[in-house]
Write an enzyme that holds these catalytic residues in place. Structure first.
Site, PDB file in Angstrom:
ATOM      1  N   HIS A 101       0.851  -1.196   0.000  1.00 32.06           N
ATOM      2  CA  HIS A 101       0.000   0.000   0.000  1.00 32.06           C
ATOM      3  C   HIS A 101       0.883   1.240   0.000  1.00 32.06           C
ATOM      4  CE1 HIS A 101       0.730  -1.240   4.164  1.00 32.06           C
ATOM      5  NE2 HIS A 101       0.786   0.046   4.444  1.00 32.06           N
ATOM      6  N   HIS A 103       0.804   5.229   1.304  1.00 28.97           N
ATOM      7  CA  HIS A 103       0.138   6.268   2.095  1.00 28.97           C
ATOM      8  C   HIS A 103       0.132   7.572   1.300  1.00 28.97           C
ATOM      9  CE1 HIS A 103       0.564   4.100   6.067  1.00 28.97           C
ATOM     10  NE2 HIS A 103       1.508   3.495   5.372  1.00 28.97           N
TER      11      HIS A 103
HETATM   12  P1  AMP Z   1       2.059   0.429   7.279  1.00 32.12           P
HETATM   13  O1  AMP Z   1       2.585   0.726   8.671  1.00 32.12           O
HETATM   14  O2  AMP Z   1       2.759   1.153   6.196  1.00 32.12           O
HETATM   15  O3  AMP Z   1       1.938  -1.059   7.044  1.00 32.12           O
HETATM   16  O4  AMP Z   1       0.598   1.045   7.277  1.00 32.12           O
HETATM   17  C1  AMP Z   1      -0.536   0.375   7.679  1.00 32.12           C
HETATM   18  C2  AMP Z   1      -1.607   1.435   7.862  1.00 32.12           C
HETATM   19  O5  AMP Z   1      -2.862   0.797   7.773  1.00 32.12           O
HETATM   20  C3  AMP Z   1      -1.563   2.148   9.217  1.00 32.12           C
HETATM   21  O6  AMP Z   1      -1.447   3.549   8.984  1.00 32.12           O
HETATM   22  C4  AMP Z   1      -2.906   1.791   9.866  1.00 32.12           C
HETATM   23  O7  AMP Z   1      -3.457   2.866  10.573  1.00 32.12           O
HETATM   24  C5  AMP Z   1      -3.757   1.425   8.663  1.00 32.12           C
HETATM   25  N1  AMP Z   1      -4.805   0.453   8.886  1.00 32.12           N
HETATM   26  C6  AMP Z   1      -4.691  -0.754   9.498  1.00 32.12           C
HETATM   27  N2  AMP Z   1      -5.877  -1.407   9.460  1.00 32.12           N
HETATM   28  C7  AMP Z   1      -6.743  -0.607   8.799  1.00 32.12           C
HETATM   29  C8  AMP Z   1      -8.103  -0.707   8.418  1.00 32.12           C
HETATM   30  N3  AMP Z   1      -8.841  -1.777   8.737  1.00 32.12           N
HETATM   31  N4  AMP Z   1      -8.662   0.315   7.737  1.00 32.12           N
HETATM   32  C9  AMP Z   1      -7.941   1.420   7.419  1.00 32.12           C
HETATM   33  N5  AMP Z   1      -6.648   1.576   7.741  1.00 32.12           N
HETATM   34  C10 AMP Z   1      -6.058   0.596   8.425  1.00 32.12           C
END
Ligand code: AMP
Ligand code: ZN
Length: 138
Positions: A101, A103
């Site tokens: 993903h 951001h």
């Molecule tokens: P990363 O640390 O780059 O893997 O980012 C994962 C991101 O996903 C974090 O910013 C979390 O807040 C977000 N996240 C985790 N679960 C969910 C969810 N169910 N819906 C939306 N965002 C999420």
């Protein structure tokens, strides 16, 4: 390909509801549940790739244009002054969800620092040695 036990596969493919800001055949863009700033979004491919090293190059080619489109919409709609595209690979790099993903983080005038580091110091010789080590592995 989807991965059965992957929450982002389920969100990207609409099996779990999300605050979706954009969707097409290959991507869903959702709002992050724990936003770094108002409007913080995540670009999710609908197919499962663990990280950028596994990403299909055809999918990869569409990510930056999509990031630009979402960031531009954020500037128009939310009034942010800029945005960061951030992408983590591996636990040591802060990846917590192992479905690729990106951001998209809106940045507001006088808002807090979000993506920062303290610059270190290296001599030209050290830089050259490090560059050689990386080049030898390409
Ligand atoms: P990363 O640390 O780059 O893997 O980012 C994962 C991101 O996903 C974090 O910013 C979390 O807040 C977000 N996240 C985790 N679960 C969910 C969810 N169910 N819906 C939306 N965002 C999420
Ligand atoms: Zn997945």
């Amino acid at each position: 390909m989807k991965k059965d036990d992957c929450i982002f596969c389920k969100i990207a493919n609409g099996e779990i509801p999300s605050s979706t800001v954009y969707e097409d055949d290959e991507f869903r863009v959702i709002l992050d549940l724990g936003p770094a700033s108002k409007g913080h979004a995540l670009i999710l491919p609908k197919d499962h790739f663990r990280d950028v090293c596994e990403l299909d190059p055809k999918v990869a080619a569409k990510i930056l244009p999509l990031g630009a489109k979402i960031g531009t919409a954020m500037k128009k709609s939310l009034g942010c002054a800029g945005f960061n595209l951030v992408q983590n690979n591996g636990e040591a790099a802060g990846q917590t969800v192992f479905h690729f993903h990106v951001h998209v983080i809106p940045r507001y005038e006088n808002g807090p620092s979000i993506v920062t580091w303290t610059p270190g110091k290296e001599t030209p010789e050290e830089l050259a040695k490090t560059a050689d080590r990386i080049k030898s592995a390409l």
